[in-house]
Design a protein around this motif. Structure first.
Motif, short mmCIF file in Angstrom:
data_model
loop_
_atom_site.label_atom_id
_atom_site.label_comp_id
_atom_site.label_asym_id
_atom_site.label_seq_id
_atom_site.Cartn_x
_atom_site.Cartn_y
_atom_site.Cartn_z
N SER A 179 -11.20 72.29 -3.78
CA SER A 179 -11.08 73.67 -3.27
C SER A 179 -11.61 73.78 -1.85
O SER A 179 -11.03 74.50 -1.02
CB SER A 179 -11.81 74.64 -4.19
OG SER A 179 -13.18 74.27 -4.33
N LEU A 215 -9.11 71.85 0.53
CA LEU A 215 -7.88 72.62 0.74
C LEU A 215 -8.14 73.86 1.60
O LEU A 215 -7.30 74.24 2.42
CB LEU A 215 -7.28 73.02 -0.61
CG LEU A 215 -6.81 71.84 -1.46
CD1 LEU A 215 -6.51 72.28 -2.88
CD2 LEU A 215 -5.58 71.17 -0.84
N ARG A 216 -9.30 74.46 1.45
CA ARG A 216 -9.67 75.60 2.30
C ARG A 216 -9.74 75.18 3.76
O ARG A 216 -9.20 75.85 4.65
CB ARG A 216 -11.01 76.16 1.82
CG ARG A 216 -11.45 77.45 2.49
CD ARG A 216 -12.80 77.86 1.91
NE ARG A 216 -13.39 78.94 2.69
CZ ARG A 216 -14.69 79.24 2.68
NH1 ARG A 216 -15.52 78.52 1.92
NH2 ARG A 216 -15.15 80.22 3.42
N ASN A 252 -6.21 74.33 5.18
CA ASN A 252 -5.39 75.51 5.45
C ASN A 252 -5.92 76.36 6.59
O ASN A 252 -5.14 77.04 7.28
CB ASN A 252 -5.27 76.37 4.19
CG ASN A 252 -4.31 75.78 3.17
OD1 ASN A 252 -3.14 75.59 3.45
ND2 ASN A 252 -4.80 75.48 1.98
N ASP A 296 -5.38 66.29 -7.42
CA ASP A 296 -5.49 67.74 -7.22
C ASP A 296 -5.27 68.10 -5.74
O ASP A 296 -4.59 69.07 -5.42
CB ASP A 296 -6.86 68.25 -7.66
CG ASP A 296 -6.95 68.47 -9.17
OD1 ASP A 296 -5.88 68.47 -9.83
OD2 ASP A 296 -8.07 68.65 -9.68
N ARG A 338 -1.56 67.42 -4.79
CA ARG A 338 -0.65 68.41 -5.40
C ARG A 338 -0.65 69.73 -4.63
O ARG A 338 0.39 70.39 -4.51
CB ARG A 338 -1.07 68.65 -6.85
CG ARG A 338 -0.22 69.68 -7.59
CD ARG A 338 -0.49 69.60 -9.09
NE ARG A 338 -1.89 69.86 -9.39
CZ ARG A 338 -2.38 71.05 -9.72
NH1 ARG A 338 -1.59 72.11 -9.76
NH2 ARG A 338 -3.67 71.20 -10.01
N ASN A 339 -1.80 70.11 -4.07
CA ASN A 339 -1.93 71.44 -3.48
C ASN A 339 -2.07 71.47 -1.96
O ASN A 339 -2.18 72.54 -1.37
CB ASN A 339 -3.16 72.14 -4.10
CG ASN A 339 -2.99 72.39 -5.59
OD1 ASN A 339 -2.09 73.11 -6.00
ND2 ASN A 339 -3.85 71.78 -6.38
N LYS A 340 -2.05 70.33 -1.32
CA LYS A 340 -2.31 70.26 0.11
C LYS A 340 -1.16 70.81 0.95
O LYS A 340 -0.01 70.84 0.49
CB LYS A 340 -2.57 68.80 0.51
CG LYS A 340 -1.32 67.92 0.47
CD LYS A 340 -1.62 66.50 0.86
CE LYS A 340 -0.37 65.62 0.88
NZ LYS A 340 0.59 66.02 1.92
N LYS A 347 1.72 70.49 3.76
CA LYS A 347 2.71 69.41 3.82
C LYS A 347 2.24 68.20 4.62
O LYS A 347 2.38 67.06 4.17
CB LYS A 347 4.02 69.95 4.42
CG LYS A 347 5.12 68.90 4.50
CD LYS A 347 6.39 69.47 5.09
CE LYS A 347 7.47 68.40 5.19
NZ LYS A 347 8.71 68.92 5.81
#
Length: 296
Positions: free
Chosen positions: A148, A151-152, A155, A175, A178-180, A182
């Motif tokens: 988390s 990824l924060r 972004n 994890d 999957r959520n990163k 591009k």
């Protein structure tokens, strides 16, 4: 960043018997890695014993690598620590077109909260235009940078472009993948998880063993990036014993023993690390020499 993909290697800092920097050996190692087909070089990371080098010695290492590399491979520079203000000052003062990116470790010893880790990297990001690769290595730092938080940061800051993930937790790695965003890179920080990370969608590895056995290791990663998993795993299992052996008595004692066997540098490390034992060197010799003879 297409230039930071595939096999990066965390270069050692070779020492003479008096513990001064052996720049000639460093030049030999750079040539060996370039000739072996690695994709980029990481300077002054943990494997480079950066915490034992003073400012002048770090400059010597950087200049030696830049000179030996002669523009052949992309370079990444390690700038990290557990004092945010000191690292911010160091990053602000850093000026070099020779390095593609900065690799910065999550703060160690202090054991910050996830918000503290976020604010640390936010402070670094805001003082440089250089791409930043986060480095998560809980076994050394004492705290885990959670997906988390990664990824924060990915972004929120355009110049935070990737993470060297050395948690050893493939669920955590997946994890993030999957959520990163591009173009955010997930780079394995452990040799043993390098191929699984690539096959899961990662960008490659920053390896320790890869500088000692560059041809086989970089071929393994290339095959993984091409989704040729059977061929890639054949190389993985060929190299797996070495991935374990070089960390048996600490890093970089193991990989420096490999370089001593190959005649590239002495096995000397600086305290509080100690040189690999004769017993480990004998085992490493039995592992390394058959591989090196293939290319003799």
């Amino acid at each position: 960043m297409d230039s930071i993909k595939g096999t990066g290697v965390a270069l050692v800092t070779p020492f003479n018997e008096d513990f001064s920097i052996d720049t000639k050996a460093l030049e030999r190692i750079v040539d060996y890695c370039v000739d072996g087909g690695v994709d980029y070089l990481v300077v002054l990371g943990t494997t480079g014993e950066s915490v034992t080098l003073n400012k002048a010695e770090k400059q010597i290492v950087m200049e030696a690598v830049i000179s030996a590399n002669a523009g052949r491979l992309p370079l990444v520079l390690g700038i990290g620590g557990n004092s945010t203000y000191r690292i911010v000052d160091e990053v602000k003062a850093f000026e070099s077109d020779h390095f593609e990116a900065i690799l910065s470790v999550s703060p160690y010893y202090n054991k910050p909260t996830q918000e503290g880790i976020y604010q640390h990297f936010k402070s670094i990001s805001e003082v440089t235009n250089k791409p930043i690769i986060l480095y998560n290595v809980p076994g050394r730092t004492g705290s885990n940078m959670l997906p988390s938080t990664v990824l924060r940061l990915a972004n929120d800051f355009e110049n935070i472009v990737g993470i060297k993930e050395a948690s050893g937790d493939m669920i955590q790695v997946m994890d993030i993948i999957r959520n990163k965003p591009k173009n955010f890179m997930v780079i394995s920080g452990d040799d043993i998880t390098a191929l699984p990370t690539v096959l899961a969608g990662g960008s490659g590895v920053i390896s320790v063993l890869g500088q000692g056995i560059p041809r086989e290791f970089s071929n393994m990663i290339r095959l993984g990036l091409e989704n040729r998993s059977d061929e890639a795993y054949a190389l993985h299992y060929k190299l797996q014993e070495g991935m374990s052996l070089i960390f048996q008595e600490g890093n970089p004692a193991g990989i420096k023993a490999v370089f001593e066997i190959l005649g590239l540098c002495a096995a000397t490390v600086r305290l509080p690390l100690v040189e690999a034992t004769p017993q480990l060197k004998r085992i490493l010799k039995d592992f390394v020499l058959p591989l090196s003879r293939v290319h003799a």
